[in-house]
Design an enzyme around this catalytic site. Structure first.
Site, PDB file in Angstrom:
ATOM      1  N   GLY A 174       0.811  -1.215   0.000  1.00 23.99           N
ATOM      2  CA  GLY A 174       0.000   0.000   0.000  1.00 23.99           C
ATOM      3  C   GLY A 174       0.842   1.261   0.000  1.00 23.99           C
ATOM      4  O   GLY A 174       0.516   2.256  -0.677  1.00 23.99           O
ATOM      5  N   CYS A 175       1.943   1.221   0.730  1.00 27.10           N
ATOM      6  CA  CYS A 175       2.817   2.397   0.817  1.00 27.10           C
ATOM      7  C   CYS A 175       3.559   2.612  -0.505  1.00 27.10           C
ATOM      8  O   CYS A 175       3.821   3.752  -0.902  1.00 27.10           O
ATOM      9  CB  CYS A 175       3.791   2.229   1.974  1.00 27.10           C
ATOM     10  SG  CYS A 175       2.944   2.056   3.567  1.00 27.10           S
ATOM     11  N   THR A 176       3.887   1.523  -1.182  1.00 33.20           N
ATOM     12  CA  THR A 176       4.538   1.644  -2.493  1.00 33.20           C
ATOM     13  C   THR A 176       3.588   2.307  -3.490  1.00 33.20           C
ATOM     14  O   THR A 176       3.984   3.201  -4.256  1.00 33.20           O
ATOM     15  CB  THR A 176       4.969   0.254  -3.012  1.00 33.20           C
ATOM     16  OG1 THR A 176       5.907  -0.308  -2.076  1.00 33.20           O
ATOM     17  CG2 THR A 176       5.610   0.351  -4.381  1.00 33.20           C
ATOM     18  N   VAL A 206       3.474   6.191  -2.577  1.00 32.36           N
ATOM     19  CA  VAL A 206       4.625   7.020  -2.974  1.00 32.36           C
ATOM     20  C   VAL A 206       4.696   7.153  -4.499  1.00 32.36           C
ATOM     21  O   VAL A 206       5.134   8.195  -5.018  1.00 32.36           O
ATOM     22  CB  VAL A 206       5.960   6.474  -2.408  1.00 32.36           C
ATOM     23  CG1 VAL A 206       5.937   6.468  -0.885  1.00 32.36           C
ATOM     24  CG2 VAL A 206       6.303   5.100  -2.958  1.00 32.36           C
TER      25      VAL A 206
END
Length: 213
Positions: free
Chosen positions: A109-111, A114
């Site tokens: 999810g963080c990838t 960003v």
């Protein structure tokens, strides 16, 4: 001489029987004294249960608030290991700072998040906003993340959650909630909310359009 007849004495009447003494009235039995009832103890008033004290934290910021940027959020670090503060980031920006928060570097999810900001970097920064990712990760983890995803903006490291907590996106007792925070150079909060990977970048896109009007 004829015999003289003696009169027999009439038998004396038997003495009347002595009247029976009236039986003395029985003394009424003294009523048994009931043991004095022990005074009822009033139930002790229940002590009010103290509510759990919330962890001391900065007052939750809201859109429209003007914060003291000299003390707000403490000291943090860039992924390159340089110490910095929100005050310094604002001074280096042209019109304000965007901080988007993510729970952990290099997770799915963080990838996505960003990369959404990477792909929208130029239109988001065209009017002077500076973009930064912010998490509790170490400089090493964030540098690896930045390099692998070819990000055009720095990633900030806040292992003590001072800035993450100040903007209201710290999980209890530890951790980072995904969200976005935007502040202008005068310290006025323009955006402060949790959101999804796509939702955080969409919110900044909408703000950019609002500021153009």
């Amino acid at each position: 001489m004829p015999p003289v007849l003696r009169k027999r004495k009439a038998p004396e009447p038997a003495p009347a029987p002595a009247p029976k003494k009236a039986a003395a009235p029985k003394k009424a039995a003294a009523p048994k004294k009931e043991p004095a009832a022990a005074p009822k103890k009033e139930p002790a008033a229940a002590k009010p249960v103290a509510a759990d004290k919330p962890a001391k934290s900065a007052k939750q910021v809201a859109v429209g608030d003007v914060v003291d940027i000299d003390s707000f959020g403490g000291e943090i670090e860039t992924n390159d290991g340089e110490k910095t503060t929100l005050r310094k980031l604002l001074d280096e920006s042209k019109s304000g700072v965007v901080l988007f928060t993510y729970p952990k570097a290099s997770t799915p999810g963080c990838t996505k998040q960003v990369c959404f900001f990477r792909d929208a970097y130029e239109p988001l920064t065209a009017d002077g906003l500076a973009i930064y990712g912010l998490s509790g990760d170490s400089p090493k983890a964030n540098t690896t993340f930045k390099t692998k995803q070819n990000l055009p903006y720095p990633l900030l490291c806040d292992p003590d959650y001072t800035l993450i907590g100040a903007i209201g996106l710290k999980k209890s007792p530890k951790g980072t909630q995904r969200g976005v925070f935007v502040i202008d150079k005068d310290g006025k909060v323009l955006v402060a909310e949790a959101g999804s990977p796509q939702g955080t970048v969409d919110r900044v896109k909408a703000l950019v359009e609002e500021l153009k009007k």
